[in-house]
Design an enzyme around this catalytic site. Structure first.
Site, PDB file in Angstrom:
ATOM      1  N   LYS A 235       0.843  -1.210   0.000  1.00 29.01           N
ATOM      2  CA  LYS A 235       0.000   0.000   0.000  1.00 29.01           C
ATOM      3  C   LYS A 235       0.873   1.253   0.000  1.00 29.01           C
ATOM      4  CE  LYS A 235      -3.737  -2.464   2.308  1.00 29.01           C
ATOM      5  NZ  LYS A 235      -4.313  -2.888   3.598  1.00 29.01           N
TER       6      LYS A 235
ATOM      7  N   GLN B  43      -4.065  -1.636  10.000  1.00 29.05           N
ATOM      8  CA  GLN B  43      -4.062  -2.942   9.346  1.00 29.05           C
ATOM      9  C   GLN B  43      -4.653  -4.011  10.269  1.00 29.05           C
ATOM     10  OE1 GLN B  43      -3.034  -3.495   6.101  1.00 29.05           O
ATOM     11  NE2 GLN B  43      -3.724  -5.607   6.327  1.00 29.05           N
TER      12      GLN B  43
ATOM     13  N   ASP C  48     -10.996   2.547   4.899  1.00 31.08           N
ATOM     14  CA  ASP C  48     -11.593   1.204   4.814  1.00 31.08           C
ATOM     15  C   ASP C  48     -13.117   1.278   4.840  1.00 31.08           C
ATOM     16  OD1 ASP C  48      -9.445  -0.525   4.468  1.00 31.08           O
ATOM     17  OD2 ASP C  48      -9.003  -0.606   6.619  1.00 31.08           O
TER      18      ASP C  48
END
Ligand SMILES: NC(=O)c1ccc[n+]([C@@H]2O[C@H](COP(=O)([O-])OP(=O)(O)OC[C@H]3O[C@@H](n4cnc5c(N)ncnc54)[C@H](OP(=O)(O)O)[C@@H]3O)[C@@H](O)[C@H]2O)c1
Length: 273
Positions: A39, A83, A106
């Protein structure tokens, strides 16, 4: 998707507006380290800032909350993620609640799930958003069709059901969600035009569970070491009319949506949306 985002990032930068993906990793899980690296590299290749905080395996909840607070108030960070999974001593839901909802790339913060349920603008969970985009890109009819989702989890099945029942041409479907409470779930998947496997049970969806010619989207996977075990049995390809690739199926679209959420958050902060 990335080709669409590149000029928007240039426009933000040219106007002096920050655009950056902040990441927080807790612990030393090899797969998670790999995802974060990927990422960050992608952010750098998109000419976006990529501030990162890495906390150790034994980090406390308050250290995680403190790291989130620093990212929340960092103007360089327009999108932020922690994460998953985190080590067992960390309450991930509490961490999620600490993220500024407008930076939540997210799309999993309860406020953003609420926005999704109400049809309000905001970051949409990345894997479901990627699946809608994927179906639209390949011009697979969704509107008016029957979609069956195997799994009601919060990252995939549940938000996908909310998304595909919305009133717009790329959604607008009759959606059924099945799970462990529905022992005869194959009755439902067998009649669907589109089946999305979102259970995280390797090989759970078999050819006898789908209608010939139907569309199969493999979202669920289980990780065993470096091995990725998909929900969709590979023999489904013999029966389906259209199927996502066995490995990496909805991974690339998930990442693309993460960056879309990040750029859109930057545009909102800059007053460009
Ligand atoms: N490719 C990607 O980028 C990506 C991104 C996000 C998630 N995923 C994957 O998507 C999967 C789903 O994740 P999630 O967080 O949304 O869900 P989750 O919390 O892992 O929940 C799994 C769901 O599947 C159902 N299920 C499990 N075993 C079943 C069985 N034998 N029969 C029927 N239903 C069963 C569960 O039913 P109950 O509710 O009844 O327990 C639950 O609703 C995971 O494998 C995850 O790794 C992939």
């Amino acid at each position: 998707m990335f080709a669409d985002l590149a000029p928007r990032i240039d426009r933000l930068r040219a106007g002096g507006h920050p655009v950056g993906l902040g990441t927080i990793l807790v612990g030393s899980d090899g797969a998670s380290e790999g995802y974060i690296r990927m990422k960050m590299e992608r952010a750098e290749s998109m000419r976006m800032a990529s501030p990162h905080i890495h906390l150790g395996d034994h980090a406390s909840q308050s250290e995680v909350i403190d790291a989130i607070g620093r990212m929340n108030s960092d103007p360089e960070v327009t999108g932020l993620l922690v994460q998953h999974p985190t080590p067992p001593q960390i309450d991930f839901d509490a961490a999620l609640l600490a993220i500024d909802p407008d930076k939540d790339v997210d799309g999993l913060h309860p406020l953003n799930m609420g926005r999704l349920a109400l049809g309000m603008a905001g970051p949409v969970p990345c894997t479901p958003a990627g699946i809608e985009a994927l179906l639209a890109h390949y011009e697979i009819p969704v509107s008016g069709g029957e979609v069956c989702i195997l799994g009601r989890g919060t990252t995939l099945g549940r938000p996908l059901a909310l998304l595909l029942t919305q009133k717009r041409p790329t959604a607008n479907a009759a959606v059924t969600v099945v799970h462990t409470g529905v022992p005869d779930w194959p009755e439902y998947t067998r009649r669907a035009d589109i089946v999305v496997a979102a259970a995280g049970v390797p090989g759970i969806l078999r050819p006898e569970h789908i209608k010939p010619g139907s569309v199969v989207v493999g979202g669920g996977v289980r990780y065993e070491g470096r091995k990725v075990l998909p929900d969709v049995d590979e023999e489904c390809a013999e029966v389906a009319g259209w199927i996502t690739p066995k490995i990496g199926g909805v991974g690339p679209t998930t990442i693309a949506m993460l960056f879309k959420n990040c750029v859109e958050a930057a545009e909102r902060l800059a007053g460009l949306r």
